[in-house]
Design a protein around this motif. Structure first.
Motif, PDB file in Angstrom:
ATOM      1  N   ARG A   1       0.842  -1.199   0.000  1.00 14.21           N
ATOM      2  CA  ARG A   1       0.000   0.000   0.000  1.00 14.21           C
ATOM      3  C   ARG A   1       0.876   1.248   0.000  1.00 14.21           C
ATOM      4  NH1 ARG A   1      -5.185  -1.245   0.706  1.00 14.21           N
ATOM      5  NH2 ARG A   1      -5.841   0.523   1.953  1.00 14.21           N
ATOM      6  N   ILE A   2       0.297   2.348  -0.469  1.00 15.99           N
ATOM      7  CA  ILE A   2       1.028   3.606  -0.613  1.00 15.99           C
ATOM      8  C   ILE A   2       0.498   4.601   0.414  1.00 15.99           C
ATOM      9  CG2 ILE A   2       1.463   5.554  -2.143  1.00 15.99           C
ATOM     10  CD1 ILE A   2       1.187   3.685  -4.488  1.00 15.99           C
ATOM     11  N   GLN A   3       1.396   5.344   1.041  1.00 19.61           N
ATOM     12  CA  GLN A   3       0.987   6.383   1.982  1.00 19.61           C
ATOM     13  C   GLN A   3       0.847   7.704   1.242  1.00 19.61           C
ATOM     14  OE1 GLN A   3       3.719   6.610   5.264  1.00 19.61           O
ATOM     15  NE2 GLN A   3       2.452   5.202   6.463  1.00 19.61           N
TER      16      GLN A   3
ATOM     17  N   GLU B   1      -3.361   5.197   3.962  1.00 21.97           N
ATOM     18  CA  GLU B   1      -2.719   4.157   3.159  1.00 21.97           C
ATOM     19  C   GLU B   1      -3.767   3.628   2.201  1.00 21.97           C
ATOM     20  OE1 GLU B   1      -0.771   1.053   5.230  1.00 21.97           O
ATOM     21  OE2 GLU B   1       0.625   2.401   6.233  1.00 21.97           O
TER      22      GLU B   1
ATOM     23  N   PRO C   1      -2.147   0.949  -4.527  1.00 17.77           N
ATOM     24  CA  PRO C   1      -1.411   1.722  -5.536  1.00 17.77           C
ATOM     25  C   PRO C   1      -2.269   2.133  -6.728  1.00 17.77           C
ATOM     26  CG  PRO C   1      -0.219  -0.290  -4.966  1.00 17.77           C
ATOM     27  CD  PRO C   1      -1.526  -0.332  -4.257  1.00 17.77           C
TER      28      PRO C   1
ATOM     29  N   ARG D   1      -2.767   5.889  -7.996  1.00 19.69           N
ATOM     30  CA  ARG D   1      -2.247   6.220  -9.327  1.00 19.69           C
ATOM     31  C   ARG D   1      -3.352   6.645 -10.290  1.00 19.69           C
ATOM     32  NH1 ARG D   1       0.312   1.735  -9.869  1.00 19.69           N
ATOM     33  NH2 ARG D   1      -1.449   0.655 -10.792  1.00 19.69           N
TER      34      ARG D   1
ATOM     35  N   PHE E   1       1.949  12.488  -2.404  1.00 17.25           N
ATOM     36  CA  PHE E   1       2.793  11.504  -1.731  1.00 17.25           C
ATOM     37  C   PHE E   1       3.238  12.040  -0.381  1.00 17.25           C
ATOM     38  CE2 PHE E   1       3.336   9.991  -6.128  1.00 17.25           C
ATOM     39  CZ  PHE E   1       3.057   8.646  -5.929  1.00 17.25           C
TER      40      PHE E   1
END
Length: 152
Positions: free
Chosen positions: A4-6, A24, A27, A31, A42
């Motif tokens: 997962r992306i923060q 979180e 992706p 995106r 980000f």
């Protein structure tokens, strides 16, 4: 499964978070949806410091608002002699109703304090007498005042 992306949100998004929250997400969601629409950025160390500073300022502001509400509560609960005059019929029944605006006007006249009428809760008032009203000044502060309904 992908990690997962923060991200830090730039605006409130229902079911995800509020402006400035660190979240979180998957992706693909980041995106394809959040980043192109500029709803999030980000999470960088500098941005996290800004978010933390904003949260601290907001917490201090909320604390000040709560202190002001507690001062108003003390002033309201000391106030006596809040009277509202209404026309009376048989058996001391009043014509019309006592509204929150009537209470705001009585408070303004008695102690010169501005109160938001949306925070006032009053019982059903149909006769002359003394009634207790609640005034929500803050999410954690509520004042109780006595109102006397008299004949005009």
């Amino acid at each position: 499964m992908a990690k997962r992306i923060q991200l830090v949100l730039n605006q409130d998004i229902s079911k995800l978070g509020r402006n400035g929250d660190l979240v979180e997400v998957a992706p693909g969601y980041a995106r394809n949806y959040l980043l192109p629409k500029k709803m999030a950025t980000f999470a960088t160390p500098g941005l996290l410091k800004q978010v933390e500073r904003r949260r601290e300022l907001e917490r201090q502001r909320q604390l000040e608002l709560k202190q002001q509400a507690q001062e108003q509560q003390a002033t309201l609960e000391k106030a006596t002699g809040l009277k509202i005059a209404k026309q009376v019929g048989e058996n001391e029944a009043i014509f019309g109703t006592v509204t929150t605006q009537d209470i705001v006007d009585a408070i303004k006249a008695a102690i010169n304090l501005e109160i938001d009428k949306r925070g006032i809760t009053i019982p059903d008032i149909g006769k002359l007498g003394t009634y207790e009203a609640e005034i929500k000044l803050h999410s954690e502060v509520t004042a109780k005042i006595n109102i006397e309904v008299i004949a005009s």
